[in-house]
Design an enzyme around this catalytic site. Structure first.
Site, PDB file in Angstrom:
ATOM      1  N   GLU A 101      37.853  35.274  58.589  1.00 51.47           N
ATOM      2  CA  GLU A 101      36.718  35.407  57.668  1.00 51.47           C
ATOM      3  C   GLU A 101      35.384  35.446  58.397  1.00 51.47           C
ATOM      4  OE1 GLU A 101      39.357  33.566  57.238  1.00 51.47           O
ATOM      5  OE2 GLU A 101      40.179  34.166  55.299  1.00 51.47           O
ATOM      6  N   HIS A 137      43.487  26.373  46.565  1.00 50.36           N
ATOM      7  CA  HIS A 137      43.436  27.685  45.906  1.00 50.36           C
ATOM      8  C   HIS A 137      42.789  27.565  44.530  1.00 50.36           C
ATOM      9  CE1 HIS A 137      46.552  28.485  48.937  1.00 50.36           C
ATOM     10  NE2 HIS A 137      46.325  29.774  48.762  1.00 50.36           N
TER      11      HIS A 137
END
Ligand code: TPP
Ligand code: MG
Length: 658
Positions: free
Chosen positions: A397, A464
């Protein structure tokens, strides 16, 4: 030291000499000024000039270069006016940052120089993005980026090299191995013989070059650049050199063995080369003196100009307005033809239509190409736009956010899909330190949208399920959008992509396939910073966003007696606080609902602002409702109680009855 002239012309030989002399003489002057207390901090590149100058002179002027804190020679080789450099170091307006950042922390599009941020590593990924833009436009260009050997220990180094290799980007990665990272010697920094050897692990070529030998640097780097322009690919170069002064001037060199200092002093890149040129008859003492006098005069004139300039003055509105690049919102309306679609479809439509609207928009993310992304939002994009614009990325990322920044620097637009909003933490550094601050610092836009599939209620556990907008609303320079309906999602995402500022775009996973709405089929935009009043009532104001909007709507449906203004914020930065104030002035009661845990969230700020600005209108204390102060749990029963829906109903009824 051995020099090979090869086929270099006399003029080139002299230019390299003058090129090194100038930064050396500027530095010597700076050291004097430092002792006189006239400048604050200095990172010396004395002894390393051959690298900055040799690499810069090997590049074409239209090729980007990303220097570090010891690369003054890059700036002088690109002919950055000295009074502007001096002005920059003194925090003057003629510098490059209006006094907002110091030393070499700036870029200049005019000179194709992109300066570092203090965190060192991220600029390696930025170089990837710049090179990617060149590659996509089929420009035969190299991007050169510097790092010290210390910063090669950062994850960014690994990520950037890996991406460059996987994508075959023409980036020249230049490690200046000067023996120390602050006080840390190389044997405490890494455990291999040569850093150049790491290239093999990335599937990349590498070279080791004597960084104190200007002809070696210039000749070899010129050859590499030629080869990279012809056949784009990254190359890692390790320049062996030495840091002759302290990390910065105040810290000294006590920890450096005397023996090493002496050894490297003998290898000084300038005096050795000067001797060589004199021996070869290229220079004589007279021409050397004349050159030195010329540079000295130039330094003194420019210094005077910088010192004569008055310090920057504070102008609050200018400071505030320069945080973001100006963006004039253009409303695009479309005809009324609409379809009833899901939130997920609306986002997909926005992306697809934006890809047609901006032919230099690049989408990047993990598994987003043929696979269509884990939420299938970019499914079917590859046949339409090709894999060069719909790019699968390695799992990195930080490098990808940095690369998006690089695309923006080179004039393109980027959308980055975080696979889950939770994983943005691995790209946090470039977002909050690079993208958020770059316009304020040197006027560069960060034309990047980061898509954030977020939120709980889907049984996905602590990693998540987070809704982490508060990590970003805290940071000036970012915009934060958080739609609750398909119609808003499409129009706001289109605007976020048009906006040249960095936008975090939150998409609630729980709403993706559960919320339907009528959405115009054609392209249209909606403005950022405008809340939406969903229901009207005189007795209570409910402020929320994202999933909270749907919880509130459901609860109001179950309580038709409640007369409430329900405000969907839609964007959190900019925040439409006026709509909140107007409502509170009417109802006298405010409850704010957020899915995130309460402490440090947007609800707390809204509450404080209302207290400060609408106190006289309040008939009850402002109430905030959010999730339990725990990570997001997995099991259904736990998650249901973690989330604030039931607590909200109770709190709202209590406030109503207050
Ligand atoms: C992420 C981060 N950690 C620590 C620092 C503090 N710091 C600034 S420069 C530096 C040493 C860098 O060493 P190296 O990469 O070898 O470059 P050099 O200074 O030797 O040119 C350190 C520790 C920082 N700026 N950023
Ligand atoms: Mg170092």
């Amino acid at each position: 030291m051995r020099y090979h002239i090869g086929d270099l012309a006399q003029e080139e030989l002299v230019n390299l000499y003058k090129g090194m002399l100038k930064p050396r003489m500027i530095e010597e002057k700076m050291l004097v000024l430092l002792r006189q207390g006239k400048i604050s901090k200095w990172f010396s590149g004395i002894g390393q000039e051959a690298i900055s100058v040799g690499v810069t002179q090997s590049l074409k002027t239209e090729e980007y270069i990303l220097p570090m804190h010891r690369n003054l020679g890059v700036f002088t080789s690109r002919n950055v006016p000295l009074h502007r450099l001096f002005g920059q170091w003194q925090g003057k307006e003629s510098g490059f940052t209006n006094g907002r950042d110091r030393s070499f922390h700036f870029g200049s599009q005019e000179h194709k120089i992109v300066g570092m941020i203090s965190h060192l590593g991220p600029q390696l990924g930025v170089a990837d993005g710049i090179a990617l833009a060149d590659l996509l436009r089929r420009k035969k260009r190299v991007t050169a980026v510097f790092t010290g050997e210390g910063a090669t220990s950062e994850g960014d180094f690994h990520e950037a090299l890996n991406v460059a290799s996987v994508w075959n980007l023409p980036v020249l990665f230049c490690i200046e191995n000067n023996g120390y990272g602050l006080s840390t010697p190389t044997n405490e920094q890494y455990h291999c013989e040569n850093l150049a050897d790491r290239a093999k692990g990335y599937g990349m070529e590498s070279r080791i070059i004597d960084g104190n030998n200007i002809l070696e640097v210039y000749r070899k780097v010129s050859e590499l650049c030629k080869a990279m322009r012809k056949r784009p690919r990254p190359i890692l170069v390790e320049f062996k050199t030495f840091r002759m002064r302290g990390h910065e001037e105040a810290s000294g060199t006590k920890y450096v063995p005397e023996k090493l200092m002496k050894k490297w002093a003998k290898k000084d890149p300038i005096s050795n080369y000067e001797d060589f040129l004199v021996k070869e008859g290229v220079l004589d003492l007279e021409s050397i003196e004349a050159t030195k006098k010329g540079i000295s005069d130039e330094i003194n004139e420019n210094l005077k100009r910088a010192f004569d300039e008055s310090p920057v003055s504070f102008d609050e509105s200018k400071e505030l307005s320069n945080v973001y690049q100006e963006f004039v919102y253009k409303e695009v309306d479309c005809d009324k033809k609409s379809k009833n679609i899901r939130l997920v479809d609306a986002i997909s439509e926005s992306l697809e239509q934006s890809m047609y609207a901006h032919n230099e928009l690049i989408i990047m993310g993990q598994d987003i190409a043929e696979y269509g992304g884990v939420f299938k939002i970019t499914e079917g994009f590859v046949p339409k736009f090709g894999k060069s614009r719909v790019r699968n990325t390695p799992i990195c990322e930080s490098a990808i956010v940095s690369a998006a920044m690089g695309l923006s620097i080179n004039g393109m637009k980027a959308v980055v899909e975080m696979q889950f909003a939770d994983f943005v933490s691995s790209g946090f550094n470039p977002i909050v330190n690079y993208l958020a601050k770059v316009h304020y610092r040197w006027g560069q836009a960060a034309d990047v949208v980061i898509r954030m599939p977020c939120g709980a209620g889907v049984g996905a556990g602590p990693f998540h399920s987070q809704t982490n907008e508060a990590w970003f609303t805290k940071t000036p320079g970012l915009k934060v959008v958080y739609p609750a309906f398909p119609n808003d999602a499409k129009g706001l995402l289109n605007t976020a992509i048009n906006d040249p500022n960095p936008v975090l775009f939150f998409e609630h996973k729980g709403l993706y396939r559960s919320v339907y709405g009528d959405v115009p089929t054609d392209y249209y935009t909606l403005p950022l910073g405008k809340a939406n009043l969903l229901t009207r009532g005189e007795r209570i104001s409910i402020v929320t966003y994202g999933a909270g909007v749907h919880w509130a709507l459901e609860i109001l449906e179950n309580h038709p007696e409640i007369q409430a203004d329900l405000i969907d914020l839609r964007t959190l930065q900019p925040l439409d606080i006026e709509t909140v104030y107007d409502s509170v002035r009417k109802t006298g009661k405010l409850i704010i609902l957020q899915e995130d845990t309460l402490f440090g969230g947007i609800a707390s700020d809204i509450s404080a602002m209302v207290m400060e600005n609408c106190f006289e209108f309040l008939d009850a204390p402002v109430k905030r409702v959010g999730s339990l102060e725990t990570p997001v749990p997995f099991a259904k029963a736990l998650e249901a109680h973690y989330l604030p829906k039931q607590r909200f109903e109770k709190a709202m009824l209590a406030l109503y009855a207050y």
